[in-house]
Design a protein around this motif. Sequence first.
Motif, mmCIF file in Angstrom:
data_model
loop_
_atom_site.group_PDB
_atom_site.id
_atom_site.type_symbol
_atom_site.label_atom_id
_atom_site.label_comp_id
_atom_site.label_asym_id
_atom_site.label_seq_id
_atom_site.Cartn_x
_atom_site.Cartn_y
_atom_site.Cartn_z
ATOM 1 N N ALA A 123 -8.726 12.209 -6.497
ATOM 2 C CA ALA A 123 -7.320 12.538 -6.255
ATOM 3 C C ALA A 123 -6.553 11.303 -5.790
ATOM 4 C CB ALA A 123 -7.213 13.663 -5.230
ATOM 5 N N ILE A 124 -7.167 10.513 -4.904
ATOM 6 C CA ILE A 124 -6.493 9.310 -4.403
ATOM 7 C C ILE A 124 -6.239 8.345 -5.562
ATOM 8 C CG2 ILE A 124 -6.793 7.253 -2.943
ATOM 9 C CD1 ILE A 124 -8.280 9.034 -0.943
ATOM 10 N N GLU A 125 -7.249 8.216 -6.411
ATOM 11 C CA GLU A 125 -7.117 7.324 -7.561
ATOM 12 C C GLU A 125 -5.949 7.762 -8.458
ATOM 13 O OE1 GLU A 125 -10.282 6.609 -10.864
ATOM 14 O OE2 GLU A 125 -11.210 6.372 -8.889
ATOM 15 N N GLN A 126 -5.894 9.067 -8.748
ATOM 16 C CA GLN A 126 -4.830 9.573 -9.618
ATOM 17 C C GLN A 126 -3.462 9.389 -8.981
ATOM 18 O OE1 GLN A 126 -6.034 13.633 -10.154
ATOM 19 N NE2 GLN A 126 -7.566 13.134 -11.718
ATOM 20 N N ALA A 127 -3.380 9.648 -7.665
ATOM 21 C CA ALA A 127 -2.091 9.527 -6.985
ATOM 22 C C ALA A 127 -1.637 8.068 -6.977
ATOM 23 C CB ALA A 127 -2.191 10.072 -5.565
ATOM 24 N N LEU A 128 -2.590 7.143 -6.806
ATOM 25 C CA LEU A 128 -2.248 5.720 -6.853
ATOM 26 C C LEU A 128 -1.726 5.360 -8.240
ATOM 27 C CD1 LEU A 128 -5.204 4.046 -4.926
ATOM 28 C CD2 LEU A 128 -2.788 3.955 -4.303
ATOM 29 N N ASP A 129 -2.403 5.894 -9.234
ATOM 30 C CA ASP A 129 -2.049 5.641 -10.613
ATOM 31 C C ASP A 129 -0.615 6.069 -10.922
ATOM 32 O OD1 ASP A 129 -3.198 4.517 -12.786
ATOM 33 O OD2 ASP A 129 -3.592 6.444 -13.756
ATOM 34 N N TYR A 130 -0.237 7.203 -10.382
ATOM 35 C CA TYR A 130 1.103 7.737 -10.613
ATOM 36 C C TYR A 130 2.136 7.139 -9.668
ATOM 37 C CZ TYR A 130 0.036 11.547 -13.899
ATOM 38 O OH TYR A 130 -0.292 12.274 -15.000
ATOM 39 N N GLY A 131 1.667 6.312 -8.749
ATOM 40 C CA GLY A 131 2.608 5.762 -7.779
ATOM 41 C C GLY A 131 3.066 6.768 -6.747
ATOM 42 N N LEU A 132 2.225 7.791 -6.497
ATOM 43 C CA LEU A 132 2.555 8.770 -5.457
ATOM 44 C C LEU A 132 1.887 8.388 -4.142
ATOM 45 C CD1 LEU A 132 2.232 11.868 -7.758
ATOM 46 C CD2 LEU A 132 4.339 10.990 -6.738
ATOM 47 N N LEU A 133 0.990 7.426 -4.225
ATOM 48 C CA LEU A 133 0.469 6.721 -3.058
ATOM 49 C C LEU A 133 0.576 5.245 -3.430
ATOM 50 C CD1 LEU A 133 -2.852 8.572 -2.056
ATOM 51 C CD2 LEU A 133 -0.685 8.642 -0.840
ATOM 52 N N GLY A 134 0.386 4.366 -2.440
ATOM 53 C CA GLY A 134 0.437 2.936 -2.743
ATOM 54 C C GLY A 134 1.779 2.326 -2.363
ATOM 55 N N GLU A 135 2.110 1.229 -3.036
ATOM 56 C CA GLU A 135 3.339 0.504 -2.694
ATOM 57 C C GLU A 135 4.557 1.189 -3.313
ATOM 58 O OE1 GLU A 135 3.159 -2.146 -0.548
ATOM 59 O OE2 GLU A 135 1.078 -1.451 -0.515
ATOM 60 N N ASN A 136 5.643 1.187 -2.593
ATOM 61 C CA ASN A 136 6.937 1.663 -3.103
ATOM 62 C C ASN A 136 6.838 2.988 -3.848
ATOM 63 O OD1 ASN A 136 6.966 -1.576 -3.295
ATOM 64 N ND2 ASN A 136 8.880 -0.725 -2.508
ATOM 65 N N ILE A 137 6.469 4.002 -3.104
ATOM 66 C CA ILE A 137 6.248 5.314 -3.694
ATOM 67 C C ILE A 137 7.514 5.848 -4.360
ATOM 68 C CG2 ILE A 137 5.740 7.718 -3.113
ATOM 69 C CD1 ILE A 137 3.731 6.594 -1.059
ATOM 70 N N LEU A 138 7.408 6.244 -5.615
ATOM 71 C CA LEU A 138 8.517 6.762 -6.421
ATOM 72 C C LEU A 138 9.725 5.825 -6.388
ATOM 73 C CD1 LEU A 138 8.310 10.560 -5.500
ATOM 74 C CD2 LEU A 138 7.711 9.523 -7.683
ATOM 75 N N GLY A 139 9.420 4.539 -6.341
ATOM 76 C CA GLY A 139 10.494 3.559 -6.382
ATOM 77 C C GLY A 139 11.236 3.376 -5.067
ATOM 78 N N SER A 140 10.800 4.061 -4.012
ATOM 79 C CA SER A 140 11.473 3.914 -2.716
ATOM 80 C C SER A 140 10.879 2.705 -1.992
ATOM 81 C CB SER A 140 11.248 5.164 -1.870
ATOM 82 O OG SER A 140 9.895 5.203 -1.445
ATOM 83 N N ASP A 141 11.324 2.455 -0.759
ATOM 84 C CA ASP A 141 10.700 1.347 -0.041
ATOM 85 C C ASP A 141 9.587 1.827 0.887
ATOM 86 O OD1 ASP A 141 12.169 2.582 1.832
ATOM 87 O OD2 ASP A 141 13.550 0.911 2.220
ATOM 88 N N PHE A 142 9.142 3.043 0.665
ATOM 89 C CA PHE A 142 8.051 3.591 1.476
ATOM 90 C C PHE A 142 6.700 3.344 0.795
ATOM 91 C CE2 PHE A 142 5.445 7.566 2.195
ATOM 92 C CZ PHE A 142 4.934 7.165 3.412
ATOM 93 N N SER A 143 5.760 2.785 1.563
ATOM 94 C CA SER A 143 4.419 2.537 1.031
ATOM 95 C C SER A 143 3.387 3.222 1.914
ATOM 96 C CB SER A 143 4.125 1.039 1.010
ATOM 97 O OG SER A 143 5.113 0.379 0.260
ATOM 98 N N PHE A 144 2.384 3.796 1.283
ATOM 99 C CA PHE A 144 1.383 4.526 2.067
ATOM 100 C C PHE A 144 0.047 4.557 1.325
ATOM 101 C CE2 PHE A 144 -0.554 8.420 3.911
ATOM 102 C CZ PHE A 144 -0.463 8.078 5.251
ATOM 103 N N ASN A 145 -1.014 4.249 2.058
ATOM 104 C CA ASN A 145 -2.357 4.288 1.481
ATOM 105 C C ASN A 145 -3.269 5.195 2.279
ATOM 106 O OD1 ASN A 145 -2.730 2.440 -0.885
ATOM 107 N ND2 ASN A 145 -1.590 1.117 0.540
#
Lengths: 131, 595
Positions: free
Chosen positions: B248-270
């Motif tokens: 799940a973490i891998e998929q969310a990272l892939d979609y940019g729902l986790l990681g840097e600049n989530i959904l193009g915002s300036d929020f990053s979370f791992n």
Amino acid sequence: MAKLSLEELRKLRDEKRYELDKRETENKDTEIIVGMGTCGIAAGAKEAMQAFIEELNDQGLSNVAVKQTGCMGLCYSEPTVEVHLPGMPDIIYGDVDPETAKKIVRKHIMGKTLVNDHIYDRPAADIVKKD
Amino acid sequence: MEFNHYILVCGGTGCESSKADDIYRNLLKECEAQGVKDSVQVVKTGCFGFCEQGPIVKILPEESFYVQVKPDDARELIAEHIVKGRQVERLLYDQEKTRRLTGIEDIQFYQKQLRVVLRNCGVINPENIDEYIAREGYAALEKAIFEMTPDEVVEELKTSGLRGRGGAGFPTWMKWKFTKQVQEEEKYIVCNADEGDPGAYMDRSTLEGDPHNVLEAMAIAGHTVGAKQGYIYIRAEYPLAINRLNKAIEQALDYGLLGENILGSDFSFNIELRLGAGAFVCGEETALLASVEGERGMPRPRPPFPAVKGLWNKPTVINNVETWANIPVILLRGANWFSNIGTDKSKGTKVFALTGKINNSGLVEVPMGTPLRDIINDIGGGIKDGKAFKAVQTGGPSGGVITSEFLDTPIDYEHLQELGSIMGSGGMIVMDEDDCMVDVAKFYLGFTVDESCGKCAPCRVGGRKLLNILERISKGQGSRQDLQKLKDIGEAMKRAALCGLGQTAPNPILSTMKYFEDEYLEHIDEQYCRAGKCKELVTYTINPENCIGCGICARRCPVNAISGEKRQPHEIDQALCIKCGECYNACKFDAVIVK
Ligand SMILES: Cc1cc2nc3c(=O)[nH]c(=O)nc-3n(C[C@H](O)[C@H](O)[C@H](O)COP(=O)(O)O)c2cc1C
């Protein structure tokens, strides 16, 4: 897959929601969904899954998808399996050993007849669909 | 041949005993008589989980739900529903009559369960992020980032009334607010997936069935309090949950729902996983944080609380899996929707792992305030093998027993505490007449003594003393003074132990002593164990009148203590007998007697 923007996520959600909904309607594809939580696997869900795949092969049924999901809460009747078949109500079967799996393919999917003594019910209404 | 209707007759134990079989036969007969045999299939099913209203008949595809059906109703059901296409109002389940006091419109269905936390479990493929997204997945994160301010998120949690599901029931919004208020560059989000209670598996199933739900919630918390890193502390004994979380973490990272600049915002979370080695005390939050840091898992005194000084002394929000799993749906459906479910001070639902001497063991999610009776009789389908209910243990080794006279108590944090038990994480172990209460207390105490980390004396020494006394009593060597000692040591531990483990360890003893004092006294005064569980107090003998000399018991006996000629009454050598009960279970002629 590239990272999603907000718009792309929303679009993806709409598309996928449409696909999920399509399952509910008449021309949905036939699906066998096997509960693959720890409880299901411990009770033999992998064997049941294998039996479904083999029986579908043996019967030459290529339009049936076998999928997996988590625990539905009916741990006493694992392995549990949900069958979606066009023109039939959605049915949940419990205590599905390989023998019963074969019966489900032959009787339910091919014969449109429910398999006695193995039917269970979803433990609660769906709060996501209801709106 | 295709059927137009399917009639499902509940074949669970409860409904069987109230004539489900006759109903089934009559329905078949009526289908034949009224000439609809070829368009209707009548089937017997497993338990529908609504035994109180049984026998139950459900007709598809209309989903008509008929309750308290009698064999004589078969004719009318076929004549009206099948032939004329009119539902038989008289037998339909009346939603109005049983509507909960809280009046949640959402229970349009007949069952007593309401799946909020488990809404996706058993519905979606947990290894496919698209299916989660299709069911409003990551829409709450969207809302938290783009439509709400962090303060509004905290306010929403406050209004919802959500309290921690890990045991203590602390208001979730407060933890978040404390962490949010601290001015620090580094903050952390932690998910407690240690789930150490014997018999509990709610968190495991939640993670296995819907991992993204927890990831999304942690990201929401990260955005709200200003943290960039989350950890899930999960026990290594949960390989499937770990595997699905990793995917799940891998998929969310892939979609940019986790990681840097989530959904193009300036929020990053791992989010990263940390595996626990299965020590019960590592579920306690301060011990858990020590373990994540790579230290030995031992608790430390609070305050300071983790919300202010947690992981690496940085402000840390730590919540339980089930607490996390409630958060996305609260943001989506609104705090008011959520706070309409449950009781005055306990909002929402609670997931229980129902196990023990119960017919339908499984995961159960009910609105807070549901009476225990509904859970045990309706959802659980009653006690196995028609035996008598004795008690249910909630809160695992930190909790206590609830007896039959309190079965109608609404289950919430306050009421359980009043009864001397606790909500705990949601393990619910049902016991029947064959369970000995001294033995139960001894089991739980044995567990906490094993799992005590040894840091503080009240727990390390007190627990051992309590266990010694219980062992004495279960051998029939206890005295009446021992009862007082149990109370004194127990009360002292409650006050003096460093963490919840030691503070709550005496609960199973104090509560069984309160409700089953007579059983303790029987062990002490009469050297008698009515359940036949305390091995030192029972003897197995063979009644020569009933014994036909089949020899099954002799073959089953693991220590060859049983002898006798074929077709002659057998005998048990008491010097060899280890009182395992195998002969008793094996004998088909009730010839083995336990005293
Ligand atoms: C001995 C002991 C064991 C605990 N085990 C767990 C556990 O397995 N899982 C859990 O979520 N909380 C456990 N807790 C409670 C945690 O300390 C803490 O209260 C919880 O993680 C807070 O989350 P919540 O506010 O969401 O409930 C345990 C507490 C004690 C004293």
